[in-house]
Design a protein around this motif. Structure first.
Motif, mmCIF file in Angstrom:
data_model
loop_
_atom_site.group_PDB
_atom_site.id
_atom_site.type_symbol
_atom_site.label_atom_id
_atom_site.label_comp_id
_atom_site.label_asym_id
_atom_site.label_seq_id
_atom_site.Cartn_x
_atom_site.Cartn_y
_atom_site.Cartn_z
ATOM 1 N N GLN A 1 -37.423 19.837 -15.461
ATOM 2 C CA GLN A 1 -36.460 19.818 -14.230
ATOM 3 C C GLN A 1 -35.024 19.765 -14.468
ATOM 4 O O GLN A 1 -34.062 20.436 -14.049
ATOM 5 N N SER B 1 -45.619 21.246 -14.172
ATOM 6 C CA SER B 1 -44.525 21.515 -14.268
ATOM 7 C C SER B 1 -44.121 22.467 -15.686
ATOM 8 O O SER B 1 -44.454 22.200 -16.606
ATOM 9 N N ASN C 1 -33.466 28.328 -5.335
ATOM 10 C CA ASN C 1 -34.695 28.573 -4.620
ATOM 11 C C ASN C 1 -34.579 29.791 -3.664
ATOM 12 O O ASN C 1 -35.533 30.413 -3.536
ATOM 13 N N ARG D 1 -35.700 31.689 -13.643
ATOM 14 C CA ARG D 1 -36.002 31.942 -12.192
ATOM 15 C C ARG D 1 -36.991 33.480 -12.441
ATOM 16 O O ARG D 1 -37.813 33.768 -11.482
ATOM 17 N N VAL E 1 -40.678 23.883 -6.196
ATOM 18 C CA VAL E 1 -39.571 23.722 -7.231
ATOM 19 C C VAL E 1 -38.532 22.942 -6.908
ATOM 20 O O VAL E 1 -38.191 22.772 -5.648
ATOM 21 N N GLY F 1 -45.377 24.753 -10.553
ATOM 22 C CA GLY F 1 -43.930 25.054 -10.302
ATOM 23 C C GLY F 1 -43.164 24.314 -11.425
ATOM 24 O O GLY F 1 -43.182 24.191 -12.610
ATOM 25 N N ILE F 2 -41.893 23.652 -10.808
ATOM 26 C CA ILE F 2 -41.224 22.968 -11.690
ATOM 27 C C ILE F 2 -40.640 21.856 -10.817
ATOM 28 O O ILE F 2 -40.485 21.713 -9.411
#
Length: 388
Positions: free
Chosen positions: A62, A58, A108, A84, A17, A45-46
């Motif tokens: 983002q 992704s 994160n 999240r 991320v 992920g991102i």
């Protein structure tokens, strides 16, 4: 190309991320270095366009994570928490071999803590600025990560003292940017006039930064044009979304007559071609320093956010060049001082002060040599060590 150090048949699954443009670039370089060492990797992920171009799937755009400041985050908090939580559930179900959180600590670190608790190894790439403010975060980081990768030399001792596994990997920009840059050649490449005053304007990579800083920078450009009728302005914008937002602000301010050259990315090209840079505080300030250009650092937050941040700061500076040099080597005009008149006056002063520019270039050479390592290769080795 570095030698591949693993020859396993298993496909490694790496979740990542990155919350903003600078993290997207770090992530892309890390991905390339990991693939050189272990070719069979699935990334998801991102991330942004650079990571996607290197194979990241992704799961969320983002831009949805690129929000700054307490007040601004509160406006987007429900969506951020939803993203999240959905990501946490998905990752715990799919169980990647390792999770790499690139910067974006407020997003994160809580995610990493949950993943680590679930038995998934976690690496946090780019230490939060515990040396500048909120040092108590080290204990929170210790609970969340299997390892921290630090970009600056003053960071590892803090983690060693707290018993947190850590590796110093240097800063990738210090190796990526050559020690000497050629202003004339870059102007020729960009079809810019050889002798005109050229100012690079870097209003930030996040939407919320653009909303605060772009109007100020545009007004500053108007004032500079009165002082330097031949001046031109270069504005690098990291994404299509930020470019569209900047265009909307230009339209709202009826500023289309300004001699502005917009670049899609290519911040380093804009910096190298310029005489002086007006830059929003963040990683971009280090990029300007490593390109050996003088700068004025500016930043503006909501009044409440600024008050909350100011009372937690441990250092008298916010710009990385000043922090790393441990003194005020470049001016910082923040909050109520982030006014077009003050910014234009400071940029004009620096443009004319050639002795100062020379002194700054020597200082920035020394800084670059301190930060130079094979960052991506070292980071890749650390991540693979945790994953395998």
């Amino acid at each position: 190309m570095p030698e591949i150090t693993h020859n396993f048949d298993k496909t490694l699954r790496v979740a990542m991320v990155a919350g903003e443009a600078s993290g997207d670039q770090l992530g892309a370089q890390l991905m390339e270095a990991m693939i050189r060492r272990y070719p069979r990797i699935e990334f998801f992920g991102i991330g942004g366009p650079h990571m996607e171009a290197r194979g990241l799937r992704s799961m969320v755009p983002q831009e949805k994570l690129a929000v700054r400041g307490y007040v601004e985050v509160l406006k987007h908090l429900p969506e951020l928490l939803r993203i999240r939580n959905e990501l946490r559930v998905s990752l715990i179900k799919s169980r990647p071999d390792v999770f790499v959180g690139i910067d974006a600590p407020d997003f994160n670190l809580p995610l990493e803590a949950k993943l680590k608790q679930a038995g998934i190894p976690t690496v946090h790439y780019v230490s939060p600025s515990v040396w500048a403010w909120r040092p108590e975060r080290i204990q929170r980081i210790a609970r969340a990560v299997s390892k921290v990768l630090c970009l600056f030399p003053m960071e590892p001792p803090l983690y060693v003292k707290a018993g947190v596994p850590v590796s110093y990997v240097g800063h990738p920009l210090a190796s990526e940017i050559p020690l000497a840059t050629d202003k004339e050649a870059m102007r020729e490449q960009l079809a810019l006039p050889k002798n005109a005053p050229i100012f690079a304007l870097l209003p930030g990579s996040r939407m919320s930064e653009l909303d605060y800083m772009a109007p100020i920078y545009i007004e500053t450009a108007k004032l500079l044009l009165k002082k330097f009728p031949e001046a031109q302005f270069i504005v690098p914008l990291a994404t299509r979304a930020t470019r569209d937002r900047f265009d909307a602000i230009l339209t709202r301010m009826k500023a289309w007559e300004l001699p502005i050259r917009k670049l899609f990315g290519h911040a380093q090209m804009a910096i190298i071609a310029s005489d002086v840079v007006l830059v929003t505080s963040g990683t971009a300030t280090l990029e300007v320093a490593l390109c050996k250009r003088p700068m004025v650092i500016s930043y503006k937050l909501s009044t409440l956010t600024y008050w909350l941040v100011k009372h937690k700061l441990r250092l008298p500076y916010v710009g990385l060049p000043n922090i790393l040099c441990e003194r005020a080597v470049v001016p910082e005009l923040l909050q109520k001082n982030a006014r077009p008149e003050k910014l234009a006056n400071e940029l004009e002063r620096i443009y004319h002060d050639k002795d100062y520019q020379e002194e700054l270039s020597v200082l920035f050479d020394e800084l670059q040599l301190r930060l130079r390592m094979d960052t991506s290769e070292q980071a890749a080795a650390d991540v693979l060590q945790v994953a395998l």
